[in-house]
Design a protein around this motif. Structure first.
Motif, PDB file in Angstrom:
ATOM      1  N   ILE A   6       0.859  -1.184   0.000  1.00 24.86           N
ATOM      2  CA  ILE A   6       0.000   0.000   0.000  1.00 24.86           C
ATOM      3  C   ILE A   6       0.892   1.230   0.000  1.00 24.86           C
ATOM      4  CG2 ILE A   6      -1.759   1.294   1.240  1.00 24.86           C
ATOM      5  CD1 ILE A   6      -2.772  -1.299   2.412  1.00 24.86           C
ATOM      6  N   HIS A   8       1.003   5.467   0.031  1.00 24.94           N
ATOM      7  CA  HIS A   8       0.175   6.590   0.456  1.00 24.94           C
ATOM      8  C   HIS A   8       0.538   7.911  -0.212  1.00 24.94           C
ATOM      9  CE1 HIS A   8       0.321   3.725   3.929  1.00 24.94           C
ATOM     10  NE2 HIS A   8      -0.983   3.853   3.799  1.00 24.94           N
ATOM     11  N   VAL A  33      -3.404   4.175  -2.729  1.00 28.54           N
ATOM     12  CA  VAL A  33      -4.666   4.639  -2.151  1.00 28.54           C
ATOM     13  C   VAL A  33      -4.887   6.128  -2.384  1.00 28.54           C
ATOM     14  CG1 VAL A  33      -4.902   2.822  -0.410  1.00 28.54           C
ATOM     15  CG2 VAL A  33      -3.518   4.846   0.114  1.00 28.54           C
ATOM     16  N   LEU A  39      -8.787  -1.477  -2.508  1.00 27.58           N
ATOM     17  CA  LEU A  39      -8.020  -2.471  -1.762  1.00 27.58           C
ATOM     18  C   LEU A  39      -8.417  -3.868  -2.237  1.00 27.58           C
ATOM     19  CD1 LEU A  39      -8.434  -0.756   1.703  1.00 27.58           C
ATOM     20  CD2 LEU A  39      -6.265  -1.045   0.493  1.00 27.58           C
ATOM     21  N   VAL A  50       2.927  -2.146   4.174  1.00 29.58           N
ATOM     22  CA  VAL A  50       2.248  -0.854   4.298  1.00 29.58           C
ATOM     23  C   VAL A  50       3.314   0.224   4.426  1.00 29.58           C
ATOM     24  CG1 VAL A  50       0.463   0.439   5.506  1.00 29.58           C
ATOM     25  CG2 VAL A  50       0.403  -2.066   5.534  1.00 29.58           C
ATOM     26  N   TRP A  65      -9.809   7.546   2.886  1.00 26.76           N
ATOM     27  CA  TRP A  65      -9.434   6.149   2.629  1.00 26.76           C
ATOM     28  C   TRP A  65      -8.722   5.514   3.833  1.00 26.76           C
ATOM     29  CZ3 TRP A  65      -4.275   6.766   3.176  1.00 26.76           C
ATOM     30  CH2 TRP A  65      -3.682   7.945   2.687  1.00 26.76           C
ATOM     31  N   LYS A  68     -10.957   2.887   5.684  1.00 25.38           N
ATOM     32  CA  LYS A  68     -11.039   1.600   4.985  1.00 25.38           C
ATOM     33  C   LYS A  68      -9.720   0.836   5.093  1.00 25.38           C
ATOM     34  CE  LYS A  68     -14.511   3.047   1.594  1.00 25.38           C
ATOM     35  NZ  LYS A  68     -14.808   3.239   0.143  1.00 25.38           N
ATOM     36  N   GLU A  69      -8.624   1.577   4.997  1.00 27.31           N
ATOM     37  CA  GLU A  69      -7.328   0.911   5.074  1.00 27.31           C
ATOM     38  C   GLU A  69      -7.113   0.263   6.438  1.00 27.31           C
ATOM     39  OE1 GLU A  69      -2.525   1.784   4.666  1.00 27.31           O
ATOM     40  OE2 GLU A  69      -3.959   3.302   3.969  1.00 27.31           O
ATOM     41  N   LYS A  70      -7.518   0.939   7.504  1.00 20.66           N
ATOM     42  CA  LYS A  70      -7.366   0.369   8.846  1.00 20.66           C
ATOM     43  C   LYS A  70      -8.154  -0.933   8.980  1.00 20.66           C
ATOM     44  CE  LYS A  70      -6.607   4.775  11.230  1.00 20.66           C
ATOM     45  NZ  LYS A  70      -7.164   5.730  12.215  1.00 20.66           N
ATOM     46  N   PHE A  72      -8.943  -2.890   6.553  1.00 20.15           N
ATOM     47  CA  PHE A  72      -8.254  -3.854   5.691  1.00 20.15           C
ATOM     48  C   PHE A  72      -7.034  -4.440   6.407  1.00 20.15           C
ATOM     49  CE2 PHE A  72      -4.860  -4.472   2.485  1.00 20.15           C
ATOM     50  CZ  PHE A  72      -5.426  -5.500   1.751  1.00 20.15           C
TER      51      PHE A  72
END
Length: 232
Positions: A6, A8, A33, A39, A50, A65, A68-70, A72
């Motif tokens: 991921i 950022h 992201v 994702l 990450v 976002w 949602k990432e947390k 995920f």
């Protein structure tokens, strides 16, 4: 091995991790992201990485976002995936595991020593690294060590530099993936921070390091990734 990372920021990629993965013949896919990339499903990868970023873990209002990432990341931990978090990535891991993230006493930007704790000396993931080694840093926040995680490393400027949760989740406040090109990109992206004065803020010419620093950093990165690979 299927690696998913991921990203950022446009200027914070996986750096030398990509070369290691290529040598191993692993597939690597990136989720940007900040561009709105979706994702993936958790069963679509074996190893999640990450990466860092200039935002904070609590900045959901500016970066929606993040929520949602947390979720995920939490699902990936529950699925027992191999996970490496770097800088912001480590802070996100700590946050998901219930530990607070706050401002560090000072900003730490540049090449500074990281020292292993006794837990680090005995960790199957970190014991192949020197007791003290140079790493690249660029952060103003710090994480607390999550409950049930092991405190692995510290530096003069920041007590909590690394943790291991279980046997497959690793958080690094510092950067081991850095290359000269990746540091140049971060300098371009965050150059305003270099105008600040601080005991642990190096000037741009020092940030680009020396060939010896990059050789040692790559060696230590490969040792860490090889050890994580064995945990899989």
């Amino acid at each position: 091995m299927r690696i998913c990372y991921i990203q950022h920021e446009s200027f914070e990629g996986i750096g030398a991790i990509g070369g290691w993965a290529a040598e191993k013949g692993y597939t690597v896919s990136g989720v940007h992201v900040y561009k709105g990339d979706p994702l993936p499903e958790v069963d679509a990868f074996d190893w999640l990485i990450v990466m860092g970023g200039s935002m904070g873990v609590y900045d959901e209002d500016r970066y929606p976002w993040l929520s949602k990432e947390k979720k995920f990341i939490e699902a990936s931990i529950k699925a027992d995936k191999l996970i490496l978090g770097v800088c912001l990535g480590a802070q996100l891991l700590a946050n998901v595991l219930g530990a607070p993230v706050r401002r560090n006493i000072v900003k730490e930007i540049g090449w500074f020593d990281v020292s292993l704790t006794p837990h680090g000396w005995n960790s199957p993931i970190f014991k192949g690294l020197p007791a003290t080694f140079k790493a690249f840093h660029w952060h103003g926040d710090t994480f607390a060590i999550p409950e049930s995680a092991l405190h692995i490393a510290s530096s003069m400027a920041c007590a909590n530099q690394a943790f291991v949760y279980g046997e497959r989740v690793v958080g690094l406040q510092f950067h081991m993936e850095s290359t000269r090109e990746s540091i140049e990109a971060i300098v371009r992206g965050c150059q305003e921070e270099l105008l600040e004065e601080g005991e642990f803020i190096q000037k741009a010419d020092k940030l680009l390091g020396t060939e010896t620093l990059f050789i040692e950093l790559k060696k230590n990165l490969h040792a860490l990734l090889d050890a994580m690979e064995r945990q899989a």
